[in-house]
Scaffold this motif. Structure first.
Motif, PDB file in Angstrom:
ATOM      1  N   MET A 101       0.821  -1.206   0.000  1.00 59.99           N
ATOM      2  CA  MET A 101       0.000   0.000   0.000  1.00 59.99           C
ATOM      3  C   MET A 101       0.854   1.254   0.000  1.00 59.99           C
ATOM      4  SD  MET A 101      -3.228   0.443  -0.267  1.00 59.99           S
ATOM      5  CE  MET A 101      -3.332   1.989  -1.158  1.00 59.99           C
ATOM      6  N   ARG A 102       1.902   1.269   0.810  1.00 62.59           N
ATOM      7  CA  ARG A 102       2.769   2.456   0.857  1.00 62.59           C
ATOM      8  C   ARG A 102       3.521   2.649  -0.460  1.00 62.59           C
ATOM      9  NH1 ARG A 102       6.127   2.313   6.365  1.00 62.59           N
ATOM     10  NH2 ARG A 102       6.071   0.065   6.017  1.00 62.59           N
ATOM     11  N   PHE A 103       3.934   1.548  -1.074  1.00 62.20           N
ATOM     12  CA  PHE A 103       4.605   1.654  -2.367  1.00 62.20           C
ATOM     13  C   PHE A 103       3.670   2.261  -3.413  1.00 62.20           C
ATOM     14  CE2 PHE A 103       5.276  -0.173  -6.589  1.00 62.20           C
ATOM     15  CZ  PHE A 103       6.568   0.280  -6.862  1.00 62.20           C
ATOM     16  N   ILE A 104       2.420   1.811  -3.444  1.00 64.60           N
ATOM     17  CA  ILE A 104       1.463   2.315  -4.434  1.00 64.60           C
ATOM     18  C   ILE A 104       1.165   3.795  -4.188  1.00 64.60           C
ATOM     19  CG2 ILE A 104      -0.921   2.162  -5.240  1.00 64.60           C
ATOM     20  CD1 ILE A 104       0.853  -0.007  -6.365  1.00 64.60           C
ATOM     21  N   ILE A 105       0.985   4.185  -2.918  1.00 67.25           N
ATOM     22  CA  ILE A 105       0.722   5.591  -2.616  1.00 67.25           C
ATOM     23  C   ILE A 105       1.887   6.453  -3.094  1.00 67.25           C
ATOM     24  CG2 ILE A 105       0.382   7.282  -0.769  1.00 67.25           C
ATOM     25  CD1 ILE A 105      -1.036   5.058   0.830  1.00 67.25           C
ATOM     26  N   LEU A 141       7.638  11.012   2.060  1.00 71.32           N
ATOM     27  CA  LEU A 141       7.222  10.909   3.464  1.00 71.32           C
ATOM     28  C   LEU A 141       6.509   9.607   3.780  1.00 71.32           C
ATOM     29  CD1 LEU A 141       5.861  14.547   4.003  1.00 71.32           C
ATOM     30  CD2 LEU A 141       8.010  13.602   4.877  1.00 71.32           C
ATOM     31  N   VAL A 142       6.032   8.903   2.766  1.00 63.69           N
ATOM     32  CA  VAL A 142       5.235   7.692   2.969  1.00 63.69           C
ATOM     33  C   VAL A 142       6.074   6.540   3.537  1.00 63.69           C
ATOM     34  CG1 VAL A 142       4.033   5.857   1.691  1.00 63.69           C
ATOM     35  CG2 VAL A 142       3.460   8.251   1.269  1.00 63.69           C
ATOM     36  N   PHE A 143       7.391   6.547   3.325  1.00 66.74           N
ATOM     37  CA  PHE A 143       8.198   5.366   3.626  1.00 66.74           C
ATOM     38  C   PHE A 143       8.695   5.297   5.067  1.00 66.74           C
ATOM     39  CE2 PHE A 143       8.507   5.581  -1.012  1.00 66.74           C
ATOM     40  CZ  PHE A 143       8.131   4.277  -1.307  1.00 66.74           C
ATOM     41  N   SER A 144       8.378   6.263   5.887  1.00 64.34           N
ATOM     42  CA  SER A 144       8.764   6.201   7.301  1.00 64.34           C
ATOM     43  C   SER A 144       7.515   6.359   8.161  1.00 64.34           C
ATOM     44  CB  SER A 144       9.763   7.314   7.631  1.00 64.34           C
ATOM     45  OG  SER A 144       9.962   7.402   9.029  1.00 64.34           O
ATOM     46  N   ARG A 145       7.404   5.532   9.194  1.00 61.83           N
ATOM     47  CA  ARG A 145       6.243   5.617  10.072  1.00 61.83           C
ATOM     48  C   ARG A 145       6.180   6.976  10.765  1.00 61.83           C
ATOM     49  NH1 ARG A 145       5.251   0.604  13.922  1.00 61.83           N
ATOM     50  NH2 ARG A 145       3.385   1.871  14.301  1.00 61.83           N
ATOM     51  N   ILE A 295      -7.281   3.824  -6.340  1.00 62.67           N
ATOM     52  CA  ILE A 295      -8.493   3.017  -6.188  1.00 62.67           C
ATOM     53  C   ILE A 295      -8.195   1.558  -6.523  1.00 62.67           C
ATOM     54  CG2 ILE A 295     -10.786   2.572  -7.160  1.00 62.67           C
ATOM     55  CD1 ILE A 295     -11.220   5.514  -7.383  1.00 62.67           C
ATOM     56  N   MET A 296      -7.473   1.326  -7.616  1.00 59.75           N
ATOM     57  CA  MET A 296      -7.169  -0.042  -8.022  1.00 59.75           C
ATOM     58  C   MET A 296      -6.320  -0.755  -6.974  1.00 59.75           C
ATOM     59  SD  MET A 296      -6.526   0.734 -12.073  1.00 59.75           S
ATOM     60  CE  MET A 296      -6.104  -0.937 -12.556  1.00 59.75           C
ATOM     61  N   ALA A 297      -5.374  -0.036  -6.368  1.00 61.71           N
ATOM     62  CA  ALA A 297      -4.541  -0.651  -5.338  1.00 61.71           C
ATOM     63  C   ALA A 297      -5.355  -1.032  -4.114  1.00 61.71           C
ATOM     64  CB  ALA A 297      -3.418   0.305  -4.942  1.00 61.71           C
ATOM     65  N   VAL A 298      -6.244  -0.137  -3.691  1.00 58.97           N
ATOM     66  CA  VAL A 298      -7.086  -0.445  -2.529  1.00 58.97           C
ATOM     67  C   VAL A 298      -8.004  -1.620  -2.837  1.00 58.97           C
ATOM     68  CG1 VAL A 298      -8.838   0.442  -0.958  1.00 58.97           C
ATOM     69  CG2 VAL A 298      -6.980   1.932  -1.701  1.00 58.97           C
ATOM     70  N   ILE A 299      -8.510  -1.676  -4.063  1.00 57.62           N
ATOM     71  CA  ILE A 299      -9.364  -2.795  -4.452  1.00 57.62           C
ATOM     72  C   ILE A 299      -8.603  -4.113  -4.376  1.00 57.62           C
ATOM     73  CG2 ILE A 299     -10.507  -3.831  -6.461  1.00 57.62           C
ATOM     74  CD1 ILE A 299     -11.458  -0.996  -7.192  1.00 57.62           C
ATOM     75  N   VAL A 300      -7.335  -4.101  -4.779  1.00 59.79           N
ATOM     76  CA  VAL A 300      -6.512  -5.311  -4.670  1.00 59.79           C
ATOM     77  C   VAL A 300      -6.360  -5.724  -3.202  1.00 59.79           C
ATOM     78  CG1 VAL A 300      -4.174  -6.223  -4.978  1.00 59.79           C
ATOM     79  CG2 VAL A 300      -5.267  -4.946  -6.823  1.00 59.79           C
ATOM     80  N   VAL A 301      -6.123  -4.751  -2.328  1.00 55.37           N
ATOM     81  CA  VAL A 301      -5.989  -5.048  -0.899  1.00 55.37           C
ATOM     82  C   VAL A 301      -7.305  -5.604  -0.341  1.00 55.37           C
ATOM     83  CG1 VAL A 301      -5.649  -4.015   1.378  1.00 55.37           C
ATOM     84  CG2 VAL A 301      -4.125  -3.408  -0.504  1.00 55.37           C
TER      85      VAL A 301
END
Length: 479
Positions: A101-105, A141-145, A295-301
């Motif tokens: 999910m983070r990679f797709i975002i 910024l997505v790659f660090s908690r 949307i497509m990534a979330v649908i996969v999840v």
């Protein structure tokens, strides 16, 4: 026992295409606002017209059969076998769901940075270069908690920046998805396990609400889709246009609704939506793929999620499916039409004096979808004017408005055709001609009462603005 389980999984694999695709025609669809002209503040089609459309009810009937059959199968060994088969196939992905999910975002924000000139989606354009660099910062910024909450704030910030240029109703399509992704980033970064476990739930609700809300365009503004269907007739799979559009709307709404239901309905709805969105990539290209990537990534999840997620007993009963589907559709419909009325039609006597001036598809390179004040239409050199408000939007009668529009057109056309190059003279003369046609159509929407003429006016606006955009792009390429 093992051989029985294997047979069930093989049977599930064979049954899957029929379950997922047999209930509905496969309707390739893109977000119409990315590819065709539209005017958000134009009066939506009456709800009664949809309720009297037999194709709407045909779509509802097919979906209910699909949902009821799926829920019945879900209670059997076959249903368990199908879900187990899904778990086997998607297990490796689900074990790395947060990484995916983070990679797709991050990839999405890098992609729109590369596209440039947009806020969050292809139709939310901006001339501010720093907005694109902000997207690249969000991706990092997505790659660090520790920094994921900052990325979430950046996503909401982009939406608020777009709100300063675009109208609220236009942006509601993207609010639910943006909030869902932002909430996921915040919850995924949380050390509180109670919060953390809801991170994919908010994503699922965000996508479901976004799909259900945007699907209502097909019922409120079917004429927005006419130019797209005429340009790409193969999209309807041979169905009549007036049958395809309401059934596409039903498909989008009900599959979004299905994402909130029991495990098998949820996962088959996600699979169906994933196939539908992928079918739109070929005819609409990379722009559609980038725009729908989140949307497509979330649908996969959602498809990979093995948890039952049946938190309310009502979802376990067959009778609850039609009741809750109708109630949900009624709630969204009242919200859509009611909010539109509140934003654009509060002044019923004056029909909102500036309504003819407001357009969310103006093709103005500086403010492409912003409203222009009725009394101060934007002035530019002849042949280069952005498609803004009618010059006579504030006139007190329809006749005065029509005459003022014609007077403006003649001067601009005469100036345009004086260009020494024959091709440019044609284009520079045709742009004000088309603008005048749009102005007249907007005046008709302001003063006219005949339903047929109002619908024709909306079709003229859509078609003429599309051609204006093409001609202005042609001119811009030669500047």
């Amino acid at each position: 026992m093992d051989s029985t389980s294997s047979r069930i999984r093989r049977l599930a694999t064979r049954a899957l295409p029929g379950l997922a695709l047999g209930a509905l025609p496969l309707l390739a669809q893109a977000h119409v606002k990315w590819f065709a002209p539209y005017i958000v503040e134009a009066p939506p089609q009456r709800i009664s017209e949809t309720l009297h459309d037999p194709w709407f009810w045909t779509g509802i009937g097919l979906v209910l059969v699909f949902f009821l059959a799926t829920r019945a199968i879900e209670r059997t060994k076959l249903g368990e076998g199908i879900l187990h088969g899904f778990d086997v196939v998607t297990g490796p992905l689900w074990s790395r769901n947060d990484d995916f999910m983070r990679f797709i975002i991050a990839a999405f924000f890098v992609a729109i940075f590369a596209v440039g000139g947009v806020y969050l989606t292809p139709d939310l354009k901006t001339s501010s270069e720093w907005v694109s660099w902000m997207q690249l910062v969000i991706a990092g910024l997505v790659f660090s908690r520790r920094t994921m909450p900052l990325a979430a704030a950046g996503i909401i910030g982009l939406w608020l920046l777009a709100l300063s240029q675009y109208q609220l109703f236009h942006l509601l399509d993207y609010l639910a998805l943006g909030v869902g992704v932002a909430a996921y980033l915040v919850l995924a970064a949380s050390d509180n396990p109670e919060w953390n476990r809801y991170r994919f739930v908010v994503l699922r609700w965000g996508v479901a609400i976004a799909l259900m809300w945007s699907s209502l365009e097909k019922f409120a503004y079917p004429d927005w889709f006419y130019p797209l269907v005429e340009e790409k007739p193969f999209l309807t799979f041979g169905m009549p246009r007036d049958a395809f559009i309401p059934m596409a709307g039903v498909a989008e709404f009900t599959m979004g609704f299905g994402l909130l239901w029991t495990a098998l309905i949820r996962r088959l709805s996600a699979l169906t939506l994933f196939i539908i969105f992928n079918m739109a990539v070929y005819p609409f290209g990379r722009l559609d793929m980038v725009g729908h990537a989140l949307i497509m990534a979330v649908i996969v999840v959602i498809f990979a999620d093995p948890t039952p997620q049946v938190r309310f007993a009502i979802r376990r009963t067959l009778s609850a499916i039609p009741v809750t589907l109708v109630a949900t559709m009624a709630a969204f419909t009242m919200g859509y039409w009611g909010l539109h009325h509140a934003l654009y039609e509060d002044d019923a006597n004056a029909a909102v004096a500036s309504a003819a001036a407001r357009s969310t598809h103006t093709h103005d390179p500086e403010r492409p979808h912003a409203a222009l004040p009725a009394a101060e239409p934007k002035q530019e050199p002849a042949g280069h004017a952005g498609h803004g408000a009618p010059a006579a939007a504030s006139s007190s009668t329809a006749q005065e408005a029509y005459l003022a529009s014609m007077s403006r057109m003649h001067g601009d056309m005469e100036a345009g055709v004086r260009h020494p190059d024959a091709d440019q003279a044609f284009v520079r003369g045709m742009i004000p001609h088309h603008r005048a046609a749009v102005d007249m159509a907007k005046i008709q929407l302001k003063y006219g009462k005949d339903p047929g003429m109002r619908q024709l006016a909306q079709q003229i606006i859509a078609a003429q603005e599309h051609e204006i955009a093409d001609m202005q792009a042609w001119l811009k390429a030669r500047d």
